[in-house]
Design a protein around this motif. Structure first.
Motif, PDB file in Angstrom:
ATOM      1  N   SER A  14     -30.194 -19.706  -9.811  1.00 50.20           N
ATOM      2  CA  SER A  14     -31.168 -19.361 -10.846  1.00 50.20           C
ATOM      3  C   SER A  14     -32.567 -19.499 -10.277  1.00 50.20           C
ATOM      4  CB  SER A  14     -31.014 -20.259 -12.083  1.00 50.20           C
ATOM      5  OG  SER A  14     -31.368 -21.586 -11.778  1.00 50.20           O
ATOM      6  N   ARG A  15     -33.461 -18.739 -10.849  1.00 50.48           N
ATOM      7  CA  ARG A  15     -34.866 -18.794 -10.465  1.00 50.48           C
ATOM      8  C   ARG A  15     -35.653 -18.932 -11.755  1.00 50.48           C
ATOM      9  NH1 ARG A  15     -36.288 -14.049  -6.874  1.00 50.48           N
ATOM     10  NH2 ARG A  15     -35.251 -15.345  -5.364  1.00 50.48           N
ATOM     11  N   HIS A  16     -36.551 -19.903 -11.800  1.00 51.81           N
ATOM     12  CA  HIS A  16     -37.375 -20.157 -12.981  1.00 51.81           C
ATOM     13  C   HIS A  16     -38.823 -19.829 -12.627  1.00 51.81           C
ATOM     14  CE1 HIS A  16     -33.818 -22.647 -13.189  1.00 51.81           C
ATOM     15  NE2 HIS A  16     -33.990 -22.776 -14.478  1.00 51.81           N
ATOM     16  N   ILE A  17     -39.434 -18.955 -13.400  1.00 50.01           N
ATOM     17  CA  ILE A  17     -40.827 -18.587 -13.143  1.00 50.01           C
ATOM     18  C   ILE A  17     -41.629 -18.782 -14.417  1.00 50.01           C
ATOM     19  CG2 ILE A  17     -42.396 -16.749 -12.427  1.00 50.01           C
ATOM     20  CD1 ILE A  17     -40.081 -15.567 -10.811  1.00 50.01           C
ATOM     21  N   SER A  24     -44.178 -19.861 -22.097  1.00 44.48           N
ATOM     22  CA  SER A  24     -42.974 -19.079 -21.810  1.00 44.48           C
ATOM     23  C   SER A  24     -42.526 -19.284 -20.374  1.00 44.48           C
ATOM     24  CB  SER A  24     -43.239 -17.585 -22.037  1.00 44.48           C
ATOM     25  OG  SER A  24     -43.744 -17.352 -23.322  1.00 44.48           O
ATOM     26  N   ILE A  25     -41.255 -18.978 -20.168  1.00 47.84           N
ATOM     27  CA  ILE A  25     -40.676 -19.037 -18.833  1.00 47.84           C
ATOM     28  C   ILE A  25     -39.656 -17.918 -18.708  1.00 47.84           C
ATOM     29  CG2 ILE A  25     -38.818 -20.643 -19.447  1.00 47.84           C
ATOM     30  CD1 ILE A  25     -39.398 -21.996 -16.663  1.00 47.84           C
ATOM     31  N   ALA A  26     -39.512 -17.407 -17.514  1.00 44.08           N
ATOM     32  CA  ALA A  26     -38.485 -16.407 -17.233  1.00 44.08           C
ATOM     33  C   ALA A  26     -37.422 -17.063 -16.378  1.00 44.08           C
ATOM     34  CB  ALA A  26     -39.085 -15.212 -16.519  1.00 44.08           C
ATOM     35  N   LEU A  27     -36.177 -16.836 -16.732  1.00 43.61           N
ATOM     36  CA  LEU A  27     -35.047 -17.352 -15.973  1.00 43.61           C
ATOM     37  C   LEU A  27     -34.271 -16.170 -15.420  1.00 43.61           C
ATOM     38  CD1 LEU A  27     -33.691 -19.870 -18.638  1.00 43.61           C
ATOM     39  CD2 LEU A  27     -35.266 -20.362 -16.777  1.00 43.61           C
ATOM     40  N   CYS A  62     -38.823 -11.572  -9.378  1.00 43.13           N
ATOM     41  CA  CYS A  62     -39.550 -12.169  -8.261  1.00 43.13           C
ATOM     42  C   CYS A  62     -40.811 -12.902  -8.698  1.00 43.13           C
ATOM     43  CB  CYS A  62     -39.921 -11.103  -7.239  1.00 43.13           C
ATOM     44  SG  CYS A  62     -38.491 -10.357  -6.452  1.00 43.13           S
ATOM     45  N   ASP A  63     -41.611 -12.300  -9.572  1.00 43.17           N
ATOM     46  CA  ASP A  63     -42.872 -12.924  -9.961  1.00 43.17           C
ATOM     47  C   ASP A  63     -43.398 -12.282 -11.245  1.00 43.17           C
ATOM     48  OD1 ASP A  63     -44.998 -14.723  -9.704  1.00 43.17           O
ATOM     49  OD2 ASP A  63     -46.119 -13.469  -8.301  1.00 43.17           O
TER      50      ASP A  63
END
Length: 194
Positions: A14-17, A24-27, A62-63
Motif C-alpha cells: 500500500s502507498r499512503h499519500i 484527506s489521504i489517498a491510499l 504516485c503523487d
C-alpha cells in the motif's frame, strides 16, 4: 481515531499519500498489479468518509499536486503516465512511453524505456519522472519533466553531473536525487528559470 472497513479490499502493498488539504489521504491498495485500487479518505473531526477512485483497476497512485486539484498515476506496466482531476478522477492527459527517447547508448533505436514506478510534482505545473530502471543497463540514468504548458512532451533534464535512481520532488519547485559522483550524498535541485 477511526477505523473504516474496506470490505473486499486487501493488500500486500500500500502507498499512503496525504492530500494538501490536511484532511484527506489517498491510499493505493493491492495485492497484484491488476487489482490495485485507489481509495480517497477524509476526516472532518467527527466523521470519516471514503470513496473509490473512478479509475480503471490497476492504476498506481504516485503523487498529488501541491494544490490538490490533480494527481498523477501509472498503469501497472508503467508504460502510461496519466494526470487525473482529483474531484472526479477524470483523465487530464496520458503520456505514453512512446513519447520518450531511446537511451543514447542503446544498440536498438526502437528500444524505448518505460516510466519508473515513482513520479511526483515539482510544483503545481510540473511533474518529474524517471526511466532509471531500464536506463541502468546502459549506465546513465535519466530524469524527465512534464510541464502543463506542453503536457505530452517529456523533457530530459540536463544535469551537470550524472544522477542515479529515482528523483523525489518536494512540491516547492525543487527535488532531490543522488549523484553517481557522490553516492552517499543527496543533492537538492531546482529548475533553471529563463
Amino acid at each position: 481515531m477511526h477505523r473504516i472497513d474496506l470490505h473486499d479490499l486487501y493488500a500486500t502493498n500500500s502507498r499512503h499519500i496525504p492530500h494538501p488539504d490536511g484532511q484527506s489521504i489517498a491510499l493505493c491498495l493491492g495485492s497484484d498489479p491488476d487489482d490495485i485500487t485507489i481509495i480517497w479518505g477524509s476526516w472532518d473531526g467527527r466523521e470519516a468518509n471514503t470513496r473509490r477512485a473512478e479509475t480503471e483497476p490497476g492504476i498506481i497512485l504516485c503523487d498529488i499536486s501541491p494544490a490538490g486539484n490533480e494527481y498523477v498515476a501509472l498503469t501497472p506496466s508503467t508504460d502510461v503516465l496519466t494526470r487525473y482531476r482529483s474531484a472526479d478522477d477524470s483523465p487530464i492527459i496520458e503520456i505514453d512511453y512512446e513519447a520518450l527517447t531511446t537511451h543514447p547508448d542503446a544498440d536498438d533505436p526502437n528500444d524505448l524505456p518505460v516510466w519508473d514506478q515513482m513520479c511526483s510534482y515539482i510544483d503545481g505545473d510540473t511533474i518529474i519522472a524517471s526511466t532509471s530502471d531500464l536506463d541502468d543497463q546502459w549506465g546513465r540514468h535519466r530524469h524527465w519533466t512534464l510541464h502543463s504548458a506542453e503536457p505530452s512532451v517529456p523533457v530530459e533534464i540536463a544535469y551537470p553531473v550524472p544522477v542515479t535512481g529515482v528523483p523525489t520532488a518536494l512540491g516547492d519547485g525543487t527535488w532531490i536525487a543522488r549523484s553517481d559522483a557522490e553516492p552517499n550524498r543527496v543533492h537538492l535541485w531546482a529548475r533553471r528559470m529563463p
